[in-house]
Design a protein around this motif. Structure first.
Motif, PDB file in Angstrom:
ATOM      1  N   GLY A   1       0.825  -1.213   0.000  1.00 35.61           N
ATOM      2  CA  GLY A   1       0.000   0.000   0.000  1.00 35.61           C
ATOM      3  C   GLY A   1       0.852   1.254   0.000  1.00 35.61           C
TER       4      GLY A   1
ATOM      5  N   ALA B   1       2.351   1.687  -3.442  1.00 36.41           N
ATOM      6  CA  ALA B   1       1.334   2.157  -4.392  1.00 36.41           C
ATOM      7  C   ALA B   1       1.109   3.665  -4.238  1.00 36.41           C
ATOM      8  CB  ALA B   1       0.033   1.388  -4.202  1.00 36.41           C
TER       9      ALA B   1
ATOM     10  N   LYS C   1       1.828   6.687  -7.122  1.00 28.99           N
ATOM     11  CA  LYS C   1       0.845   7.676  -7.568  1.00 28.99           C
ATOM     12  C   LYS C   1       1.442   9.075  -7.612  1.00 28.99           C
ATOM     13  CE  LYS C   1      -2.678   5.494  -5.097  1.00 28.99           C
ATOM     14  NZ  LYS C   1      -3.847   5.596  -4.240  1.00 28.99           N
TER      15      LYS C   1
ATOM     16  N   LYS D   1      -2.661 -11.042  -4.261  1.00 29.33           N
ATOM     17  CA  LYS D   1      -3.074 -10.126  -3.185  1.00 29.33           C
ATOM     18  C   LYS D   1      -2.226  -8.861  -3.178  1.00 29.33           C
ATOM     19  CE  LYS D   1      -3.099 -12.240   0.856  1.00 29.33           C
ATOM     20  NZ  LYS D   1      -3.395 -12.879   2.159  1.00 29.33           N
TER      21      LYS D   1
ATOM     22  N   ALA E   1      -2.864  -6.544  -6.274  1.00 30.38           N
ATOM     23  CA  ALA E   1      -4.184  -5.894  -6.218  1.00 30.38           C
ATOM     24  C   ALA E   1      -4.076  -4.438  -5.768  1.00 30.38           C
ATOM     25  CB  ALA E   1      -5.110  -6.674  -5.292  1.00 30.38           C
ATOM     26  N   PHE E   2      -3.113  -4.116  -4.908  1.00 27.01           N
ATOM     27  CA  PHE E   2      -2.924  -2.733  -4.448  1.00 27.01           C
ATOM     28  C   PHE E   2      -2.613  -1.803  -5.617  1.00 27.01           C
ATOM     29  CE2 PHE E   2      -2.356  -4.975  -0.505  1.00 27.01           C
ATOM     30  CZ  PHE E   2      -2.860  -4.106   0.450  1.00 27.01           C
TER      31      PHE E   2
ATOM     32  N   LEU F   1      -3.314  -2.616  -9.029  1.00 26.64           N
ATOM     33  CA  LEU F   1      -4.347  -2.714 -10.066  1.00 26.64           C
ATOM     34  C   LEU F   1      -5.505  -1.762  -9.809  1.00 26.64           C
ATOM     35  CD1 LEU F   1      -4.491  -6.585 -10.636  1.00 26.64           C
ATOM     36  CD2 LEU F   1      -3.327  -4.844 -12.018  1.00 26.64           C
ATOM     37  N   GLU F   2      -5.804  -1.516  -8.522  1.00 21.98           N
ATOM     38  CA  GLU F   2      -6.889  -0.597  -8.165  1.00 21.98           C
ATOM     39  C   GLU F   2      -6.712   0.762  -8.832  1.00 21.98           C
ATOM     40  OE1 GLU F   2      -6.883  -0.221  -3.923  1.00 21.98           O
ATOM     41  OE2 GLU F   2      -7.461  -2.294  -3.596  1.00 21.98           O
ATOM     42  N   ASP F   3      -5.458   1.181  -8.986  1.00 17.22           N
ATOM     43  CA  ASP F   3      -5.156   2.497  -9.558  1.00 17.22           C
ATOM     44  C   ASP F   3      -4.497   2.388 -10.929  1.00 17.22           C
ATOM     45  OD1 ASP F   3      -6.062   4.163  -7.348  1.00 17.22           O
ATOM     46  OD2 ASP F   3      -4.419   3.217  -6.231  1.00 17.22           O
ATOM     47  N   SER F   4      -4.620   1.226 -11.563  1.00 10.73           N
ATOM     48  CA  SER F   4      -4.041   0.986 -12.891  1.00 10.73           C
ATOM     49  C   SER F   4      -2.544   1.264 -12.934  1.00 10.73           C
ATOM     50  CB  SER F   4      -4.773   1.815 -13.960  1.00 10.73           C
ATOM     51  OG  SER F   4      -6.130   1.477 -13.987  1.00 10.73           O
TER      52      SER F   4
END
Length: 135
Positions: A21, A24, A28, A64, A67-68, A70-73
């Motif tokens: 997290g 990620a 961003k 898993k 996935a952190f 992929l949520e924000d591409s």
């Protein structure tokens, strides 16, 4: 922002997923950041069923963790390797010319059921790049 190449080892522990997290969130804010997720599973046990279960668990942990992002591409590279986690992490960081490792500080690995504090300790002392521990 600084261009950086980051290695994110994951073992499925809570702290490892918190590190995902954190990474990620960094991605961003830094579009030049390149990130690779690394999951290390135990060496072959010699038993097909056990080895398959470990590989399946490694894939589950990878999914898993990824996935952190992929949520924000956010795009990441994915690697699953076999061996001693600390050794593999350090070798990957060196061979891949990573300038930063982000990992959980300590936790209970879903693959080993034991504390990974010794893994993070080893990585801090032997890696030739910056290491950020997340707890």
């Amino acid at each position: 922002m600084l261009k950086s190449k980051v290695l994110l080892p994951s073992d499925g522990s809570d702290n490892s997923l918190k590190a995902a997290g954190y990474a990620a969130r960094l991605m961003k804010t830094n579009s030049d950041m390149k990130l690779s997720v690394l999951v290390v599973v135990p060496e072959s046990s010699g038993f097909k069923e056990i080895d398959q279960a470990m590989e399946d668990k490694g894939s589950e942990i990878m999914n898993k963790t990824v996935a952190f992002f992929l949520e924000d591409s956010l795009k990441v590279e994915k690697f699953i390797e076999k061996g001693d986690p600390a050794t593999i992490i350090i070798q990957y960081a060196e061979r891949g010319s990573y300038d930063h490792i982000i990992m959980g500080s300590r936790g209970v690995s879903e693959l080993r059921g034991a504390s990974i504090g010794s893994v993070s300790h080893k990585v801090i002392h032997l890696a030739n790049c910056r290491v950020t521990l997340v707890k």
